[in-house]
Each structure stands twice: as C-alpha cells, then as structure tokens.
Design an enzyme around this catalytic site. Structure first.
Site, short mmCIF file in Angstrom:
data_model
loop_
_atom_site.label_atom_id
_atom_site.label_comp_id
_atom_site.label_asym_id
_atom_site.label_seq_id
_atom_site.Cartn_x
_atom_site.Cartn_y
_atom_site.Cartn_z
N SER A 30 0.83 -1.21 0.00
CA SER A 30 0.00 0.00 0.00
C SER A 30 0.86 1.26 0.00
O SER A 30 0.59 2.22 -0.74
CB SER A 30 -0.92 0.01 1.22
N GLN A 177 -9.43 2.27 -0.19
CA GLN A 177 -9.37 2.58 -1.61
C GLN A 177 -10.38 3.65 -1.99
O GLN A 177 -10.07 4.58 -2.74
CB GLN A 177 -9.57 1.31 -2.44
N ASP A 323 -7.16 -7.68 4.76
CA ASP A 323 -6.38 -8.50 3.83
C ASP A 323 -5.82 -9.76 4.48
O ASP A 323 -5.35 -10.66 3.77
CB ASP A 323 -5.23 -7.68 3.25
N ARG A 396 -3.10 -14.17 -1.89
CA ARG A 396 -3.27 -14.41 -0.46
C ARG A 396 -3.86 -15.80 -0.18
O ARG A 396 -3.56 -16.40 0.85
CB ARG A 396 -4.11 -13.30 0.17
#
Length: 436
Positions: A30, A177, A323, A396
């Site tokens: 990020s 986001q 996440d 992931r």
C-alpha cells in the site's frame, strides 16, 4: 521443502518439523503504491527505499511512466522519482493497464478525475470483475466524468478529467481505496473534500499526503483534505508489509516449537488488527525496537509457537485486518474451539471471493469451515490432511494454503502459485529458509 513444477505453476509443500530464523519481508504494498503516486505529483526528486517490486506496484509505476514521469530503478532496488508537480502529468498515449491491482485502478480513478486530459484504465480478467461503482458514484458527486462497463460497475473505465468540486461523502463501507480515491481527487477540487466512514480504514494516504506537505485534517470518523497543495519531493522509507508478515506470524504460531523474528514490519494502528486478533487467540507476539519511519510506525516482531483458542472477530477490527483474513482462517483452523468471523463481507469482493475460496480449500484438506454471508465459522482441528488445493488466482489464498500445509499430515499441492509475485515475490524462498 517446496518444489516447483513450472509447466503448470504448482507448488508442493510438505509438513514442517519446526520454523526458526530471522527474516525481513518485502516493503509494504500500500505504501509503495502511494510513494509512486505522491512522488510523481510532488515538485522535485523523491527517493524511495524498500519499495516492493511486485507486479501490483509495477502496474502503478508503469502507469506514471506512461504519463511522462521519469522513474529510475537504482542499484539495490531503490527508486528515484522526478516529480513534475500537481499539474505535471501528460495524457497517456495508450490504455493504462492496472494488472491485478485494485489499489492502482481505484486510486488512479480518483487522481485522473482531476487531470485535464482523457485516460482509460483496465486490468486483468480478475480485476475487470471487481466492483468499481463504489468509487465512481462518490466521484460523480464531485463532477467527475467516468464511464465503465455495466453502467460504471466494471472496468475498463474511461475518464475525462477536470473541473471537480469538493464534497462531503459518508461512505457506507470502510474502504481505504474509496477514501484515498476521493482524497486524491480532492487535491484538484474547488473547496475541501471530506470523507466519513463507519470504522477507520487504513490511513496510509493521509499520513503520506501530510508527509509530502498536503493539508490533511483527520477527525473522529473521517478526514478532510484541502485542495491545491504544493507537494515537495521527499525521502520515503517503506517498512515491511504487515500483510506479508502475517503469513509467517501464523506459520510460527501454529508450528510447535517455532520461533521467528520478523524485522522492520509496519505496525500502523489502522493495519495492525492481525496482531490484536492473534494475541486475543493466545498467540505469543512481541513488538521490539519500536520506531517511526517516514511518518509510519515500525517494529520488529518476535513470534513463538502457541496454543491458540477460538474467538469471535467482528466490528472495528475487521477493516484493520481485512487483507489478512485468509491466513487468520488458517490460524483458526488449528485453534481450540470455535472461531466466528463476522462483519467481513468485503472479503467477497477482493481478488476473488475469499470467504468462498477459503471455505472450499480448507474443507478440501479436512478443515471444518462454514461460510456465512459476512464471514465464516471455523471449528479447530488437530491437523489437516494432505491433498490438492486451488489458489483461485489469488496471491493471499495461495500463501495461506502454503501456511496451512505446514501443519498437514501429508504434502499439499497448490495450483497457480505464480500469483504470489503480485505482493510477495520471494515468499517461497523465505519459507524454505526458515524450515528446520
């Protein structure tokens, strides 16, 4: 050991006796995205240390090169960005390909809405399925002109930028986001832009905007940005990505007798929900050598094998760990009792439906996992079986299943593991290095 079969990009992971060692995970994804964006919009030179050279971040890097920004890759992996100021970008000569990166396409949509030129954003087949109206709808209230497939729900997105007005937006979801797209658009708007959200999402954009010189005012429940700042090039040190560290944190917790020291991890409070959750489950995680780099808190994490217990996870901690839920579900699979994950419906609109994917793949190895609309119910087991699982093209999911395989009774084969290069190019070699 792990073995590669290049023809079909599968990996076979065998159970681990234990894990030991000291590692450094790649730079925060990020923060790496945002360093390119703000370094390009700043006046003068920005040098970035610890940049994550993953596919997602290279999509952002290539997009800014296509808009006239000189970005040099230096020996050792550092970047030098020659920023041209807030109005220095030029119209790209072709479609900008965001690859698999939701951060790239959503933040760029906000940023490009303020440019006085035409642009088109697209991505790979997975990204073109992800919802975009959550960004387009609030940008439209600022005067942004954006078109997309499905009435603006899907990429490719065509943007005719310019002439924005500041807005006050109450977001129905906690999404960094969405918030960041509006803040970037707000740099070009007439009047301030304010975003409120149900729970505080990650605040890397606010921190880095302030670090580069923007006037950003956080308040309880939201943040306001003042338009038309003079951003100045800076030195940016990118800490290790806590989302990457999470795989090794869970690995060390579930393997008996394991001990790992993970150095230089970003522990931003809006991202450290994974630590709070694992500690609440009984995990032994110590923060050492706490410090601050480029406006971001950093620490070394010492993690030891632990007996975990099932807990209920929901509310404000969810956006702080969104996440990490695939690998949290792996930890829960080896915890005593029941773990309930709720308020996490956002997992259904990530690179894949991560609720459905983890339920499917953990169940394939004998896990006891039930899907809920907004989460999962997981009954802990002593160990998983071996077998074959799918990554669903999601980095992931692939890495979470590799961690699960460490406590399986036999080897686990994972398909389509090339996707791990999206965020963690050296995951497999690090995993090999810490096995004993």
């Amino acid at each position: 050991m792990t073995e590669t079969a290049p023809m079909n990009e599968t990996r076979t992971v065998t159970p681990a006796r234990s894990l030991r060692g000291e590692i450094t995970v790649p730079g925060d994804k990020s923060i790496s995205h945002r360093s390119i964006m703000l370094g390009s919009l700043a006046q003068g030179t920005t040098r970035v240390r610890g940049f994550l050279h993953g596919e997602d971040n290279h999509a952002t890097l290539n997009a800014f090169r296509a808009m006239g920004i000189v970005i040099d890759e230096l020996p050792g992996g550092d970047l030098r960005i020659e920023g041209k100021g807030l109005h220095g970008l030029t119209e790209p000569g072709d479609v900008l390909d965001c690859g698999n990166s939701g951060t790239t396409i959503r933040l760029m949509t906000g940023l490009l809405s303020g440019q006085n030129f035409f642009s088109v954003l697209t991505g790979d087949r997975y990204l073109r399925k992800r919802p975009m109206k959550r960004v387009l709808a609030p940008l439209a209230t600022m005067g942004a002109r954006i078109w997309g497939r499905g009435g603006g729900e899907l990429a490719p997105l065509a943007i005719h930028g310019g002439a924005l007005k500041g807005t006050e937006y109450d977001s129905p979801i906690s999404s960094a986001q969405v918030k960041s797209a509006l803040l970037l658009a707000g740099l070009y708007a007439e009047g301030p832009t304010t975003v409120r959200e149900p729970h505080l999402s990650r605040d890397h954009s606010e921190r880095m905007l302030r670090y580069f010189g923007a006037e950003v005012r956080p308040f309880e429940g939201g943040v306001t940005v003042t338009p038309q700042p003079q951003l100045e090039g800076r030195e940016v040190a990118v800490p290790g990505d806590i989302s990457s560290a999470a795989f090794f944190m869970v690995a060390a917790l579930i393997v008996p007798g394991a001990e790992l020291l993970i150095r230089n991890v970003g522990v931003n409070p809006t991202r450290s929900g994974i630590i709070d959750i694992l500690q609440a489950m009984g995990g032994s995680i110590e923060r050492l050598n706490a410090r601050e780099l480029s406006g971001e808190p950093v620490a070394d994490l010492l993690v030891r094998g632990s007996s975990l217990k099932g807990i209920e996870i929901g509310g404000a901690v969810v956006p702080r760990a969104i996440d990490e839920f695939p690998v949290i579900s792996v930890a829960a699979s080896f915890a005593e009792g029941t773990t309930i994950i709720r308020d996490a419906r956002e997992l259904r609109v990530k690179e894949t439906d991560r609720i459905a994917a983890m339920v499917s793949e953990l169940s394939a190895l004998g896990g006891r996992v039930e899907a809920r609309d907004d989460g999962m119910v997981i009954e802990g087991v002593e160990s998983l079986t071996g077998g074959s699982v799918k990554s669903h093209g999601d980095h992931r999911i692939a890495m979470s299943m590799a961690v699960a395989a460490l406590r399986a009774r036999a080897e686990v084969t994972i398909d389509d593991t090339a996707c791990t290069a999206t965020s963690f190019p050296n995951f497999w070699s690090l995993l090999d290095n810490v096995r004993v």
